[in-house]
Structure formats: C-alpha cells, structure tokens
Design a protein around this motif. Structure first.
Motif, PDB file in Angstrom:
ATOM      1  N   UNK A 228     -12.864   1.513  19.854  1.00 22.44           N
ATOM      2  CA  UNK A 228     -12.359   2.836  20.227  1.00 22.44           C
ATOM      3  C   UNK A 228     -12.006   2.953  21.696  1.00 22.44           C
ATOM      4  N   UNK A 229     -11.858   1.847  22.397  1.00 18.92           N
ATOM      5  CA  UNK A 229     -11.666   1.893  23.835  1.00 18.92           C
ATOM      6  C   UNK A 229     -10.212   1.764  24.274  1.00 18.92           C
ATOM      7  N   UNK A 230      -9.326   1.211  23.420  1.00 22.53           N
ATOM      8  CA  UNK A 230      -7.986   0.915  23.928  1.00 22.53           C
ATOM      9  C   UNK A 230      -6.860   1.715  23.283  1.00 22.53           C
ATOM     10  N   UNK A 231      -7.010   2.089  22.025  1.00 25.52           N
ATOM     11  CA  UNK A 231      -5.946   2.863  21.383  1.00 25.52           C
ATOM     12  C   UNK A 231      -4.819   2.021  20.809  1.00 25.52           C
ATOM     13  N   UNK A 232      -4.947   0.701  20.842  1.00 25.98           N
ATOM     14  CA  UNK A 232      -3.919  -0.170  20.272  1.00 25.98           C
ATOM     15  C   UNK A 232      -3.766   0.082  18.773  1.00 25.98           C
ATOM     16  N   UNK A 233      -4.873   0.413  18.121  1.00 29.23           N
ATOM     17  CA  UNK A 233      -4.917   0.525  16.664  1.00 29.23           C
ATOM     18  C   UNK A 233      -4.537   1.903  16.173  1.00 29.23           C
ATOM     19  N   UNK A 234      -3.935   2.731  17.044  1.00 31.97           N
ATOM     20  CA  UNK A 234      -3.730   4.114  16.605  1.00 31.97           C
ATOM     21  C   UNK A 234      -2.697   4.207  15.480  1.00 31.97           C
ATOM     22  N   UNK A 235      -3.018   5.074  14.538  1.00 30.55           N
ATOM     23  CA  UNK A 235      -2.191   5.293  13.355  1.00 30.55           C
ATOM     24  C   UNK A 235      -2.005   6.793  13.221  1.00 30.55           C
TER      25      UNK A 235
ATOM     26  N   UNK B 185       0.840  -1.204   0.000  1.00 31.47           N
ATOM     27  CA  UNK B 185       0.000   0.000   0.000  1.00 31.47           C
ATOM     28  C   UNK B 185       0.871   1.249   0.000  1.00 31.47           C
ATOM     29  N   UNK B 186       1.976   1.176   0.740  1.00 27.66           N
ATOM     30  CA  UNK B 186       2.883   2.315   0.815  1.00 27.66           C
ATOM     31  C   UNK B 186       3.461   2.624  -0.567  1.00 27.66           C
ATOM     32  N   UNK B 187       4.007   1.597  -1.191  1.00 30.49           N
ATOM     33  CA  UNK B 187       4.675   1.780  -2.480  1.00 30.49           C
ATOM     34  C   UNK B 187       3.666   2.162  -3.562  1.00 30.49           C
ATOM     35  N   UNK B 188       2.543   1.447  -3.601  1.00 28.26           N
ATOM     36  CA  UNK B 188       1.575   1.661  -4.670  1.00 28.26           C
ATOM     37  C   UNK B 188       0.929   3.042  -4.579  1.00 28.26           C
ATOM     38  N   UNK B 189       0.722   3.524  -3.363  1.00 28.17           N
ATOM     39  CA  UNK B 189       0.048   4.828  -3.247  1.00 28.17           C
ATOM     40  C   UNK B 189       0.959   5.970  -3.702  1.00 28.17           C
TER      41      UNK B 189
ATOM     42  N   UNK C  78      -1.999  12.402   8.594  1.00 28.20           N
ATOM     43  CA  UNK C  78      -1.878  13.857   8.523  1.00 28.20           C
ATOM     44  C   UNK C  78      -1.291  14.407   9.832  1.00 28.20           C
ATOM     45  N   UNK C  79      -0.357  13.694  10.395  1.00 21.20           N
ATOM     46  CA  UNK C  79       0.303  14.138  11.625  1.00 21.20           C
ATOM     47  C   UNK C  79      -0.543  13.965  12.876  1.00 21.20           C
ATOM     48  N   UNK C  80      -1.773  13.488  12.718  1.00 20.56           N
ATOM     49  CA  UNK C  80      -2.636  13.330  13.885  1.00 20.56           C
ATOM     50  C   UNK C  80      -2.855  11.853  14.201  1.00 20.56           C
ATOM     51  N   UNK C  81      -3.076  11.555  15.490  1.00 18.79           N
ATOM     52  CA  UNK C  81      -3.340  10.181  15.895  1.00 18.79           C
ATOM     53  C   UNK C  81      -4.803   9.831  15.634  1.00 18.79           C
ATOM     54  N   UNK C  82      -5.029   8.741  14.913  1.00 16.06           N
ATOM     55  CA  UNK C  82      -6.394   8.270  14.637  1.00 16.06           C
ATOM     56  C   UNK C  82      -6.524   6.832  15.124  1.00 16.06           C
ATOM     57  N   UNK C  83      -7.726   6.443  15.561  1.00 14.32           N
ATOM     58  CA  UNK C  83      -7.979   5.059  15.924  1.00 14.32           C
ATOM     59  C   UNK C  83      -8.564   4.365  14.693  1.00 14.32           C
ATOM     60  N   UNK C  84      -7.805   3.445  14.104  1.00 16.09           N
ATOM     61  CA  UNK C  84      -8.237   2.819  12.854  1.00 16.09           C
ATOM     62  C   UNK C  84      -9.570   2.086  13.012  1.00 16.09           C
ATOM     63  N   UNK C  85      -9.860   1.553  14.195  1.00 14.43           N
ATOM     64  CA  UNK C  85     -11.075   0.743  14.348  1.00 14.43           C
ATOM     65  C   UNK C  85     -12.344   1.562  14.315  1.00 14.43           C
TER      66      UNK C  85
ATOM     67  N   UNK D 189      -0.956   9.027   5.273  1.00 10.62           N
ATOM     68  CA  UNK D 189      -0.668   7.975   6.264  1.00 10.62           C
ATOM     69  C   UNK D 189       0.834   7.830   6.519  1.00 10.62           C
ATOM     70  N   UNK D 190       1.192   7.673   7.788  1.00 11.81           N
ATOM     71  CA  UNK D 190       2.581   7.374   8.155  1.00 11.81           C
ATOM     72  C   UNK D 190       2.735   5.844   8.156  1.00 11.81           C
ATOM     73  N   UNK D 191       3.108   5.301   7.004  1.00  9.75           N
ATOM     74  CA  UNK D 191       3.203   3.845   6.852  1.00  9.75           C
ATOM     75  C   UNK D 191       4.329   3.245   7.691  1.00  9.75           C
ATOM     76  N   UNK D 192       5.416   3.995   7.837  1.00  7.71           N
ATOM     77  CA  UNK D 192       6.558   3.440   8.587  1.00  7.71           C
ATOM     78  C   UNK D 192       6.174   3.206  10.047  1.00  7.71           C
ATOM     79  N   UNK D 193       5.417   4.151  10.609  1.00  6.31           N
ATOM     80  CA  UNK D 193       4.968   3.981  11.987  1.00  6.31           C
ATOM     81  C   UNK D 193       4.046   2.761  12.088  1.00  6.31           C
ATOM     82  N   UNK D 194       3.177   2.604  11.109  1.00  7.46           N
ATOM     83  CA  UNK D 194       2.253   1.468  11.110  1.00  7.46           C
ATOM     84  C   UNK D 194       3.029   0.144  11.081  1.00  7.46           C
ATOM     85  N   UNK D 195       4.028   0.074  10.204  1.00  6.07           N
ATOM     86  CA  UNK D 195       4.788  -1.186  10.094  1.00  6.07           C
ATOM     87  C   UNK D 195       5.560  -1.473  11.371  1.00  6.07           C
TER      88      UNK D 195
END
Ligand code: FAD
Ligand code: FAD
Ligand code: SF4
Ligand code: SF4
Ligand code: FES
Lengths: 279, 447
Positions: free
Chosen positions: A217-224, A190-194, A227-234, A245-251
C-alpha cells in the motif's frame, strides 16, 4: 534466502514450486498472494498462494518474462532471496449456498484453496476450468476432489467442452440457482466471463493482477478503478466485485512496460546461452 | 569542498555535497563562541550537546566529537545530511544574528564520516532483562527505538515489510542526497547490538495483531507511506506515478540501472512533478538524472515552497523549471500520458498558518506536454496495521494519537515517527522514538 524444496514443470511454460517460508504459511488464507524476488538484482513480483503444506507455500506460475523464467530455472534445493506475505485480503468466504469457481489458464492455480474454504464453510462448489488445450489444464485432479462438480472447457476441444469457460458458466446458471461466483484468469477472460453473471445479478468476484512494486500500500502502482473509485489492489484487493471493475484501465496499465519486458527477457535468454544454461 | 559541478553530477546518482575537508571543519568549528547558554541546542529535537562536539572538532579530536554526538544521536551521518538544520539548530545559533550561523549539520556529518572511515564500534548492551519488544517498521523511528531498547538489555524483534531496512532513508531519499552505504552502515551498527530484524514481514498480515499481543510492549513506527492522489481526471493513465512509486523504483529497486537490475521505470523525455516539498524536489531531481526535461508545478508562490531552501536551489541549478501559482486540473492522454492541463492560481486571504489560500482563476488554463506525471502532494499513515488494532485512538488523517511519552490509548502500545505526526522529518521521528523507548523501559521496570 528461502529454499525451494520442490520444482516441477506442469506443462509447457507452467511450473510448480514449493518454497520454505514458515512466516508466510502461518497466517495465509485463500485469495492471498506473496511477493518474491529471485536475487539481489531482481524485481518484486506478486504470485498467488496456491496451497499450503506445513512450512511450504506452493506457487504455480507461467514463465512469461525475465523474472518468471529465472524462477523456473531455480532447481529444487536452490533458493530465492525474498518472499514476503501473505499479502492482500483473503477471499470473502462464508456460506452462500451454491458457488461456482471459474479458473482460466494459470489462474486455475488460485482456485483450490478458495474451493476448499468455500466447501468447509458449507457451500456446494462447482468448478469450471478452462484452458487453451488439454496439455495446459492444471490441477484437474485436485479440483475434482474438492468440488461437488467439475466442468472442463478447452479452446480446441481436446478435452471437455469445445469452447470457453464462460459458455459453461452460462449453462450452469441456466440450470440452477447460483449464489456466488469467482472468476480468476487472464484479465480479458475475467472481463468477458463476468458479463455472464452481470445480467442475472449474481455476486461475482475477480482477482485483479495489476503491476505491483511493494505490495504493502505504499506506492500506488497497483491502483485499479472499482466503482469509479481508485483502489490499491495489494491491500484493498486483490479480489473485487467483478461488475464494478474497470477492466480496460487495468489492461492498459498492465501493458505499460512491454518494451522493457521484451528487452529484459531477450537479455536474460542471451545470458543463459553464453554460459551454457548456468546462471 | 562544497557541491559537485552541475554538469558532472547530473550524469550520476553520486552525492552532490562533498562535505567539509578536515581543514575546513576545524576552521568552521573554531568560529563557535562556545555559548554558556547555547541556543542552538534548544533547536535540536534530540538536544545534541553542540558546543561540546564542535569544540572537539576545533581541537582536531574528530573521533571524540563523533562519540560525543552519539550520546544523543544514533544516526549522525544521516541527520547531518538531511536534517532541516536551517530551521532547527542553525536557526537559533547566536552567530546567525550578525553573520552566518555555525554550519552545525555539516560539522555533525563531518565527525560521523570520519568515524565511519575508521570503523564503527558497536555500543554496549546492559544485562538482559528478559523482556520482549516488537518494533514495527525499520525507518528512522523503528531503527532508533530498536537500538535504544536493545541498549537497555531488552530483546527486540524489528519487523519490516520490505526486503531492506531503512524506510524512507532507503526507498525515498535519493542517493545523491543520502548515499545508501551511509544509511546501511548506521543501520548495521544498530542491528549489531543484537536486534532481531525480520524482513518481508508485513505486520497485520504476516503477523497478526493477536500474535503481537504476546510481546511485553509494542512500538509502532510504520511511517506515513500511503501516497495521496489528487483525484483529477486522467490520473490512472499509464505514466502517472506517485513520488513513492517513482522513487522506490529507482532508489530501492535501481530501475536507473535497468536491465542490469530487473525493475523498469518509464523512459521519459518530459516530466511534470506536482508539489513543492522535499519529496517533489527529490522526484524532480531524480527524473532529471534519468535524462528528462523536468517542470515542477506548485500551487502557491515560490516563497511558500515547503522544501528546504538548499534543495530548491539545487533543483534550480540542475535546470528544473518551476511553475508556481498553478495547479493541475486534468491529465491528458488515451492510454499513456501526453500532457497535463493546469489552472493558474491567485493568492487570497490567509489560512490558519498565515499562508495565503490559493484560489483558481476562472478559465486561466494552460497545457504542458509531457510523458510522465509524478504526484508529490503528500502521504498519510499506512492503515494496514493500525486499522486492525481495535480501539486505538487516531487523528483525522488516520495518524496514531500519542501523549508526550509516546504512549497510545493502549497501555502496551507506543508509537513514534510519521505514523504519529504525519509526514515530518527524520530527526523528529528519532526524537519520538527515543522518548517512546524510554517510556517502554520505564513501564517494564515498574511491572
Ligand atoms: C496479485 C497477483 C497474483 C498473481 N498470481 C500469479 C500466479 O499465481 N501465477 C502466475 O503465473 N502469475 C501470477 N501473477 C502475474 C505475475 O505477477 C506476472 O506474470 C509476473 O510479474 C511477470 O513477471 P516477469 O518478469 O516474468 O514478466 P514480464 O516480462 O516482466 O511481464 C509480463 C507481464 O506480467 C505483468 N507484470 C510484470 N511485472 C509485474 C509486476 N511487478 N507485478 C505484477 N504484474 C507484473 C505485466 O502485465 C506484463 O505484461 C499475479 C499477479 C498479481 C498482481
Ligand atoms: C522523498 C522523501 C524525502 C524526504 N526528505 C527528508 C529530508 O531531507 N529531511 C528530513 O528530515 N526528512 C525527510 N523526509 C521525511 C522523513 O524521511 C520521514 O519523516 C521519516 O523517514 C519518518 O520515519 P519513520 O520511521 O516514522 O517512517 P518511515 O521512514 O516511513 O519508515 C516506516 C517503515 O515501516 C515499514 N512498515 C510500514 N508498515 C509496516 C507493517 N505493517 N509491517 C512492517 N513494516 C511496516 C515501511 O516499509 C517502512 O520501512 C523525506 C521523506 C520523503 C518521502
Ligand atoms: S541532529 Fe539535526 S537539529 Fe540536531 S544538531 Fe544535528 S543537524 Fe542540528
Ligand atoms: S549558538 Fe552557535 S555559537 Fe553558540 S554554541 Fe551554539 S553553535 Fe556555537
Ligand atoms: S503495489 Fe504498491 S501500493 Fe500496491
């Protein structure tokens, strides 16, 4: 307990199951996912809703670790202890004009529902499916039926274009005006293709797959970081603007439990042997 | 009987406080003056008839004592353990003026434990009213509201997004303070009244707001589960947890028993917990039981710690290091956490609540090495459902605004617990739930 009505193997390590879960099917929309738990000691893992038929939810997954292996081992007629959903926001379906849907590997599982809804909203839909080789290609017929055009790429050239889905995407946007793109697959893909759509500024969505626990949305484990902001993916996602998206942080966050995962899988496999494949 | 020995209790997740023996309970109850105007009752948010049940314990009639408590409180074994008694009922006990107040919480717990050992009886229901009510969230607010409404003869559907009921009682408060079999027994009793519990249902997604409207009334008990993060650099490194995530992995998913249970949690040797409330104490003490050396960083002074005194004391006993008047400014590490940088704080003028305002002292920075950081700096209402209800009045923090009766700006929608107050207490959630349940029955009777 929720009944698994059908279970089949699509290719090496890739499985398709149909779970009876009317509470999920009632409101499920394209782009959403479920969280399942196979048994009382099990982990909660997220899996995309790949199709709905009556009370049944189709899930297509790759057996990579303990939970997905255990899920693959549940036979048709067997049951899992929990399925919660639909979770997450649905894909941003509307009339864009021409849309391209790029699916990589098991990420292809997510594409038919989105393709169908885009189609129903009056879009021209081009599908691009990429896989390691022809054996790993899934849902080709289904996508061919929905899409106006379907292109295939395999890493080894055993089918379609010899190379990456990204090459085909580049080719398509060179040939015609594309208004929106979805890219769903392994994070690195996804990183490369985008990057292909970044320069031309084409609206591009990716579906992120961080490690989740509750999915509510209760735990924050899924945060990504988007745009420089923390989002809960779930709950805020799982689809986000690919170019933010910050793909490096996600990986980096996806790798955190690697040692645990190896141990859990090894232990599971050992247990499978000592009891003759019986759970 | 008191607390278990520190060295022993750190090796497991068993309950720290053994509670009272029957002899101790009778003796303690015997000290009660049986005041004509008992101040203690005013301190209890659900107005338990304290002198009455204490008198029954003094007479050795433990089961009658429990029955008496149940008139007002459907979760006595839970409240007896986790209520902040020292600022509620016990704070107002007249004996507290000269000697120590009656240990009301301990006596409540004792009676409830005696009762549970003998087997609980399901409370009776009134004749069916044919009214259908949706209760959203199965924390103390939702559970108690469901029970009260079922008692009145209404059909109650209780929705819960997780795979187990109980809310914070199940996923948040650790078993060494609140054993899960105690939670389960009290919840099961309420469910046995004929409440239709639907797990794995995230309302707002699984069930739409439009579909909810088909019920005769709706009660929101969705809690304050949204964890806050500090917003400092390094926060998205691996090894940075919200207290919710850390506690959920252990309490709900049993990561402490990995790989017997599948859910992992970091293997940690040095942990820094940020915050000073009950949640921070629970996270710190849980990490301690996972074998880590634990330091707690809190921005105000020790005397300002919002956690219950007993919990701070337990944490200190268990070897947790407290660094007060300090606040994290940056989490260090490349991929995973390697340390945390903090700045010293000085206490300046007083804020509205009369507490000093912490201000950073320029350049007074120090670093703590650690491999896990747990942030326990507060939680807000989960917006998934409430943000989807058009025109619902909300406060600044996103909390649902209610009147004294638990009613919201929508006629058919009521709310109780943390979703209305922000992070509060179990007994406040219960008190609100009882009130809202009464209001719902009244509304339905008048229609
Ligand atoms: C929204 C979403 C949708 C997904 N849809 C699909 C799908 O349709 N098909 C599919 O094959 N996979 C999907 N995944 C990935 C899937 O969740 C993981 O493969 C699965 O959790 C692995 O579990 P395991 O125990 O078998 O493997 P493990 O050995 O535990 O882990 C293997 C890898 O999976 C990831 N993972 C582990 N635990 C979790 C967790 N609790 N949550 C998320 N990721 C985790 C990690 O990155 C890890 O490196 C999705 C993930 C997300 C977040
Ligand atoms: C770690 C910790 C320790 C604490 N210690 C104490 C203590 O010692 N004493 C004390 O009195 N209080 C304590 N508290 C506070 C107390 O637990 C809460 O005030 C209380 O649980 C609030 O109850 P509630 O029912 O409003 O919400 P919760 O307990 O938060 O329950 C809400 C429930 O709703 C569910 N839910 C949310 N949204 C949805 C939805 N859309 N659909 C379906 N279900 C949904 C959640 O999954 C959850 O189960 C503590 C809190 C924490 C986190
Ligand atoms: S419920 Fe809480 S406040 Fe009320 S008597 Fe019991 S311990 Fe005290
Ligand atoms: S105030 Fe204290 S002494 Fe008086 S009735 Fe209440 S518990 Fe007993
Ligand atoms: S998985 Fe817990 S907040 Fe998203």
């Amino acid at each position: 307990m929720y009944l698994i009505e059908k279970s089949l193997k699509l290719s090496e390590n890739v499985y398709e199951i149909w779970v009876n879960a009317p509470h999920v099917t009632r409101n499920a929309k394209a782009g959403q996912f479920v969280i399942i738990r196979t048994d009382e000691n099990g982990e909660r893992i997220p899996l995309t809703i790949s199709k709905i038929s009556g009370d049944l939810v189709r899930i297509i997954f790759m057996a990579v670790g303990k939970t997905t292996h255990a899920l693959a081992a549940v036979p048709a007629g067997g049951a899992i202890s929990d399925i919660a959903g639909p979770l997450g926001c649905s894909s941003a379906i509307k009339k864009y004009g021409t849309c391209v849907l790029v699916g990589g590997g098991v990420g292809i599982a997510s594409t038919p529902v989105i393709a169908q809804d885009l189609k129903d909203a009056g879009n021209r839909v081009i599908g691009i499916l990429g896989a390691r080789n022809a054996d790993f290609l899934i849902l080709e017929d289904e996508m061919a039926e929905i899409c106006d055009t379907l292109l295939i790429a395999t890493d080894d050239g055993s089918k379609g274009h010899h190379g990456f889905a990204a090459d085909l995407l580049k080719q398509v946007i060179g040939e015609e005006k594309v208004d929106a793109v979805w890219i769903i697959g392994p994070t690195i893909m996804m990183k490369v293709t985008s990057n292909v759509t970044r320069e031309p500024g084409i609206k591009t969505f990716v579906s992120l797959n961080p490690i989740m626990v509750d999915g509510t949305g209760m735990c924050g484990s899924c945060r990504c970081v988007v745009d420089g902001k923390t989002k809960f993916a779930c709950v805020d996602g799982p689809e986000f603007d690919a170019h933010q998206v910050d793909f490096d942080n996600l990986m980096q966050r996806q790798r955190y439990y690697m040692e645990h995962e190896k141990e859990a899988l090894a232990q599971w496999k050992e247990h499978q042997c000592t009891c003759g494949g019986q759970h | 009987m008191g607390d278990r020995n520190v060295a022993v209790r750190l090796k497991d997740f068993g309950e720290v406080d053994n509670g009272l023996s029957p002899k101790e309970a009778v003796e303690e109850a015997g000290r009660c003056l049986q005041c004509k105007k008992p101040a203690c009752v005013d301190g209890c948010p659900v107005n338990i008839d304290i002198p009455a049940f204490v008198a029954l314990i003094a007479k050795g009639e433990f089961l009658s004592a429990a029955e008496s408590i149940r008139q007002q409180n459907l979760l006595p074994a839970i409240c007896g353990r986790v209520c902040p008694q020292e600022t509620q009922c016990e704070a107002l006990c007249i004996l507290g003026k000269k000697e120590t107040p009656i240990r009301i919480g301990q006596l409540e717990r004792f009676a409830a434990d005696q009762e549970r050992a003998k087997g609980l009886t399901v409370p009776a229901r009134k004749t069916a009213t044919g009214k259908r009510i949706a209760v959203i969230g199965s924390g103390p607010a939702g559970i108690v509201a469901a029970g009260e409404l079922a008692k009145e003869g209404h059909d109650v559907v209780l929705y819960e997004s997780l795979h187990a009921p109980g809310g914070v009682l199940t996923y948040g408060i650790p078993s060494f303070r609140l054993p899960k079999d105690v939670v389960r027994a009290e919840i099961d009793l309420i469910l046995a009244m004929g409440v239709d519990l639907r797990l794995n249902h995230l309302v707002g997604r699984t069930v739409s707001y439009e579909e909810l409207k088909e019920y005769d009334a709706i009660l929101l008990g969705t809690g304050a589960g949204l964890p806050y993060f500090m917003g400092i650099p390094g926060e998205n490194l691996s090894g940075v947890y919200s207290a919710n995530e850390f506690l959920t992995r252990v309490n709900l998913m049993h990561a402490e028993r990995f790989p017997e249970f599948d859910t992992p949690v970091a293997r940690m040797s040095r942990v820094v917990v940020v915050g000073g409330g009950n949640v921070a104490m629970d996270a710190a003490r849980t990490a301690r039981r996972m074998g880590a050396k634990v330091t707690l960083v809190y921005r105000r002074r020790e005397e300002d710690l919002p956690a219950r005194a007993a919990e701070v004391h337990h944490a200190q006993q268990e070897g947790i290091e407290f660094i007060t008047c300090a606040n994290p400014v940056r989490i260090l590490g490349e991929q995973a956490v390697t340390g945390i940088e903090c700045i010293r704080m000085q206490m300046c003028n007083l804020d509205e609540s009369g507490r000093p305002i912490p201000e950073p002292i320029d350049n007074d920075i120090f670093t703590l090495d650690c491999d896990v950081v747990i942030q326990a700096i507060g939680q807000g209402p989960n917006p998934v459902l409430v943000s989807q209800i058009p025109g619902l009045d909300k406060g600044r923090a996103g909390n649902v605004v209610t009147g004294e009766d638990g009613g919201t700006s929508h006629q058919k929608i009521f709310a109780a617990g943390d979703v209305t107050t922000g992070a509060a207490t179990v007994i406040m959630a219960m008190g609100g739930a009882k009130q809202a349940a009464r209001s719902i029955s009244k509304m339905l009777a008048n229609r």
